[in-house]
Design a protein around this motif. Structure first.
Motif, mmCIF file in Angstrom:
data_model
loop_
_atom_site.group_PDB
_atom_site.id
_atom_site.type_symbol
_atom_site.label_atom_id
_atom_site.label_comp_id
_atom_site.label_asym_id
_atom_site.label_seq_id
_atom_site.Cartn_x
_atom_site.Cartn_y
_atom_site.Cartn_z
ATOM 1 N N MET A 1 -9.271 1.646 -11.515
ATOM 2 C CA MET A 1 -7.980 0.965 -11.631
ATOM 3 C C MET A 1 -7.942 -0.250 -10.723
ATOM 4 S SD MET A 1 -5.199 4.079 -11.956
ATOM 5 C CE MET A 1 -5.872 5.011 -10.565
ATOM 6 N N GLY A 2 -7.222 -1.255 -11.172
ATOM 7 C CA GLY A 2 -7.153 -2.502 -10.439
ATOM 8 C C GLY A 2 -5.995 -2.540 -9.467
ATOM 9 N N GLY A 3 -5.291 -3.662 -9.461
ATOM 10 C CA GLY A 3 -4.186 -3.843 -8.530
ATOM 11 C C GLY A 3 -4.484 -4.967 -7.553
ATOM 12 N N THR A 4 -3.435 -5.471 -6.913
ATOM 13 C CA THR A 4 -3.555 -6.499 -5.887
ATOM 14 C C THR A 4 -2.624 -6.121 -4.745
ATOM 15 O OG1 THR A 4 -1.751 -7.863 -6.770
ATOM 16 C CG2 THR A 4 -3.964 -8.261 -7.670
ATOM 17 N N GLU A 5 -2.522 -6.988 -3.746
ATOM 18 C CA GLU A 5 -1.655 -6.696 -2.615
ATOM 19 C C GLU A 5 -0.190 -6.610 -3.001
ATOM 20 O OE1 GLU A 5 -2.948 -11.104 -1.932
ATOM 21 O OE2 GLU A 5 -3.635 -9.343 -3.056
ATOM 22 N N HIS A 6 0.177 -7.175 -4.140
ATOM 23 C CA HIS A 6 1.575 -7.145 -4.583
ATOM 24 C C HIS A 6 1.783 -6.374 -5.889
ATOM 25 C CE1 HIS A 6 2.501 -11.046 -2.111
ATOM 26 N NE2 HIS A 6 2.463 -9.957 -1.364
ATOM 27 N N LEU A 7 0.770 -5.649 -6.351
ATOM 28 C CA LEU A 7 0.902 -4.866 -7.581
ATOM 29 C C LEU A 7 0.008 -3.641 -7.469
ATOM 30 C CD1 LEU A 7 -0.102 -4.115 -10.682
ATOM 31 C CD2 LEU A 7 2.267 -4.800 -10.353
ATOM 32 N N ASN B 1 5.062 -4.649 -5.935
ATOM 33 C CA ASN B 1 5.029 -4.158 -4.559
ATOM 34 C C ASN B 1 5.114 -5.290 -3.541
ATOM 35 O OD1 ASN B 1 4.800 -2.293 -2.478
ATOM 36 N ND2 ASN B 1 2.571 -2.378 -2.464
ATOM 37 N N ARG B 2 6.299 -5.868 -3.493
ATOM 38 C CA ARG B 2 6.591 -6.887 -2.488
ATOM 39 C C ARG B 2 8.034 -6.679 -2.036
ATOM 40 N NH1 ARG B 2 7.217 -13.296 -3.334
ATOM 41 N NH2 ARG B 2 6.682 -13.980 -1.234
ATOM 42 N N PRO B 3 8.323 -5.497 -1.503
ATOM 43 C CA PRO B 3 9.713 -5.104 -1.244
ATOM 44 C C PRO B 3 10.441 -5.996 -0.252
ATOM 45 C CG PRO B 3 8.183 -3.562 -0.233
ATOM 46 C CD PRO B 3 7.368 -4.434 -1.124
ATOM 47 N N GLU B 4 9.710 -6.621 0.668
ATOM 48 C CA GLU B 4 10.375 -7.483 1.658
ATOM 49 C C GLU B 4 11.009 -8.706 0.999
ATOM 50 O OE1 GLU B 4 6.232 -9.077 1.142
ATOM 51 O OE2 GLU B 4 7.164 -7.088 1.298
ATOM 52 N N ALA B 5 10.595 -9.019 -0.234
ATOM 53 C CA ALA B 5 11.150 -10.152 -0.970
ATOM 54 C C ALA B 5 11.783 -9.682 -2.278
ATOM 55 C CB ALA B 5 10.056 -11.181 -1.259
ATOM 56 N N LEU C 1 6.632 0.487 -15.873
ATOM 57 C CA LEU C 1 6.716 -0.644 -14.954
ATOM 58 C C LEU C 1 7.915 -0.438 -14.051
ATOM 59 C CD1 LEU C 1 5.835 -3.500 -14.062
ATOM 60 C CD2 LEU C 1 7.383 -4.411 -15.811
ATOM 61 N N THR C 2 7.680 -0.496 -12.746
ATOM 62 C CA THR C 2 8.758 -0.273 -11.783
ATOM 63 C C THR C 2 8.549 -1.165 -10.566
ATOM 64 O OG1 THR C 2 10.041 1.476 -10.678
ATOM 65 C CG2 THR C 2 7.635 1.646 -10.557
ATOM 66 N N GLY C 3 9.432 -1.038 -9.593
ATOM 67 C CA GLY C 3 9.329 -1.842 -8.389
ATOM 68 C C GLY C 3 9.432 -0.983 -7.145
ATOM 69 N N ALA C 4 8.861 -1.440 -6.061
ATOM 70 C CA ALA C 4 8.878 -0.705 -4.792
ATOM 71 C C ALA C 4 10.097 -1.096 -3.960
ATOM 72 C CB ALA C 4 7.599 -1.004 -4.009
ATOM 73 N N GLY C 5 10.487 -0.195 -3.068
ATOM 74 C CA GLY C 5 11.518 -0.521 -2.085
ATOM 75 C C GLY C 5 12.919 -0.649 -2.615
ATOM 76 N N GLY C 6 13.228 -0.006 -3.729
ATOM 77 C CA GLY C 6 14.595 -0.039 -4.236
ATOM 78 C C GLY C 6 14.981 -1.291 -4.990
ATOM 79 N N ALA C 7 13.994 -2.072 -5.424
ATOM 80 C CA ALA C 7 14.266 -3.258 -6.242
ATOM 81 C C ALA C 7 13.248 -3.306 -7.367
ATOM 82 C CB ALA C 7 14.198 -4.530 -5.415
ATOM 83 N N ALA D 1 11.417 1.095 -15.382
ATOM 84 C CA ALA D 1 12.215 1.930 -14.485
ATOM 85 C C ALA D 1 12.797 1.003 -13.422
ATOM 86 C CB ALA D 1 11.355 3.019 -13.849
ATOM 87 N N VAL D 2 14.082 0.704 -13.547
ATOM 88 C CA VAL D 2 14.714 -0.328 -12.733
ATOM 89 C C VAL D 2 15.622 0.275 -11.668
ATOM 90 C CG1 VAL D 2 16.249 -2.331 -12.774
ATOM 91 C CG2 VAL D 2 14.660 -1.935 -14.676
ATOM 92 N N GLU D 3 15.428 -0.159 -10.445
ATOM 93 C CA GLU D 3 16.355 0.105 -9.341
ATOM 94 C C GLU D 3 16.679 -1.239 -8.705
ATOM 95 O OE1 GLU D 3 17.527 3.077 -8.647
ATOM 96 O OE2 GLU D 3 16.073 4.518 -9.433
ATOM 97 N N GLY D 4 17.896 -1.408 -8.228
ATOM 98 C CA GLY D 4 18.248 -2.623 -7.501
ATOM 99 C C GLY D 4 18.195 -3.873 -8.354
ATOM 100 N N HIS D 5 17.739 -4.969 -7.748
ATOM 101 C CA HIS D 5 17.758 -6.270 -8.412
ATOM 102 C C HIS D 5 16.720 -6.353 -9.523
ATOM 103 C CE1 HIS D 5 20.331 -7.499 -5.105
ATOM 104 N NE2 HIS D 5 20.531 -8.644 -5.708
ATOM 105 N N CYS D 6 17.185 -6.774 -10.693
ATOM 106 C CA CYS D 6 16.330 -7.093 -11.840
ATOM 107 C C CYS D 6 16.919 -8.359 -12.438
ATOM 108 C CB CYS D 6 16.331 -5.940 -12.846
ATOM 109 S SG CYS D 6 15.411 -6.308 -14.362
ATOM 110 N N VAL D 7 16.676 -9.480 -11.764
ATOM 111 C CA VAL D 7 17.368 -10.716 -12.122
ATOM 112 C C VAL D 7 16.376 -11.842 -12.360
ATOM 113 C CG1 VAL D 7 19.439 -10.030 -10.854
ATOM 114 C CG2 VAL D 7 17.678 -11.376 -9.688
ATOM 115 N N ALA D 8 16.867 -12.904 -13.028
ATOM 116 C CA ALA D 8 16.048 -14.077 -13.327
ATOM 117 C C ALA D 8 14.749 -13.629 -13.993
ATOM 118 C CB ALA D 8 15.819 -14.890 -12.055
ATOM 119 N N GLY D 9 13.603 -13.924 -13.375
ATOM 120 C CA GLY D 9 12.333 -13.520 -13.962
ATOM 121 C C GLY D 9 12.208 -12.024 -14.162
ATOM 122 N N GLY D 10 12.944 -11.246 -13.371
ATOM 123 C CA GLY D 10 12.937 -9.804 -13.562
ATOM 124 C C GLY D 10 13.553 -9.406 -14.884
ATOM 125 N N THR D 11 14.698 -10.031 -15.231
ATOM 126 C CA THR D 11 15.330 -9.763 -16.521
ATOM 127 C C THR D 11 14.480 -10.321 -17.655
ATOM 128 O OG1 THR D 11 17.587 -9.648 -15.643
ATOM 129 C CG2 THR D 11 17.376 -10.267 -17.938
#
Length: 266
Positions: free
Chosen positions: A1-7, A21-25, A55-61, A109-119
């Motif tokens: 499996m692949g992945g990067t520092e932000h995925l 996986n870039r929860p600080e932003a 597809l989901t996001g880390a850190g509540g977003a 699987a969406v938690e928190g912000h899913c806006v602009a490019g997220g939507t």
């Protein structure tokens, strides 16, 4: 499996889980994230043991869209990935599901912000689950920008045009309940449980015949803009071959024998 520092990429049985996986932003898009997403979609397409993707996001977003501060300052993270973009100028569009449609079902699987490019990415997914506190919206016009990830085309085809235009032209935020009411998402669940619900749906899909699932998904999208007669003809071309597979025989046999089917993609 692949992945990067932000995925990050993980397996949950037959489901491939891609985590922004870039929860600080608030998981704002970055070059490493886009490269990781692109590679994740390709991995899911090419690995026949993968039957669904979450597809989901880390850190509540989920995703707050492009990192405007970094973009304005010319300081986008992950410059070492620039060679990938140069080699494939469409890589970012494929990553955001603008120029690519995975053949496996994709559940958001969406938690928190899913806006602009997220939507915008959300519109490329097939089934959508969100926590009660999730926030949606296309904020681009508020910044003098254009939602160029496909929203002026796709959104009006996924929800009523009056709602699509209001979302596009006001740039206002939408609650999860509002998003469900207009048909942008399918499920609203308690905060923190979106991933659990998405994996549950994925599990139901994974128990079905994979050739049938992929043919059904392909048929739905390819016939969407056809006339009814054209669509029905195209459906037969997609559907009849499924009946000639060993998986179809196994499904009928398992039903008669009152046991779970064991599908082998044959």
């Amino acid at each position: 499996m692949g992945g990067t520092e932000h995925l990050t990429v993980q397996r949950e049985g037959a489901t491939l889980v891609l985590t922004l996986n870039r929860p600080e932003a608030k998981n704002a898009l970055s070059l490493p994230m886009l490269v990781g997403l692109h590679d994740g979609w390709i991995e899911a397409d090419e690995d026949d043991t993968v039957r669904s993707v979450v597809l989901t996001g880390a850190g509540g977003a989920f995703c707050a869209g492009m990192d405007l501060k970094a973009l304005a300052g010319g300081q986008m993270e992950g410059q070492e990935h620039r060679d990938r973009l140069k080699a494939d100028p469409d890589l970012h569009w494929k990553a955001m599901l603008r120029h690519h449609r995975p053949r496996k079902p994709v559940i958001a699987a969406v938690e928190g912000h899913c806006v602009a490019g997220g939507t915008e990415i959300l519109q490329g997914t097939d089934i959508r689950v969100a926590g009660e506190s999730a926030v949606f919206g296309l904020f681009e016009v508020r910044r003098g920008l254009f939602p160029i990830g496909g929203s002026t085309v796709r959104l009006q085809r996924q929800i009523p045009r009056t709602h699509a235009l209001e979302m596009l032209l006001t740039g206002r935020p939408y609650t999860a309940r509002e998003a469900a009411d207009i048909g942008l998402i399918g499920h609203v669940v308690p905060d923190g449980s979106a991933l659990e619900k998405a994996l549950s749906i994925a599990g139901q899909i994974n128990a079905c015949g994979p050739l049938a699932v992929e043919a059904v998904k392909a048929s739905v999208y390819e016939t969407a803009q056809m006339t009814e007669s054209e669509g029905l003809a195209a459906e037969l071309k997609r559907g009849w071959p499924v009946f000639d597979t060993a998986d179809a025989e196994e499904g009928a046999r398992a039903f008669s024998e009152r046991r779970p089917a064991v599908f082998r993609r044959k």
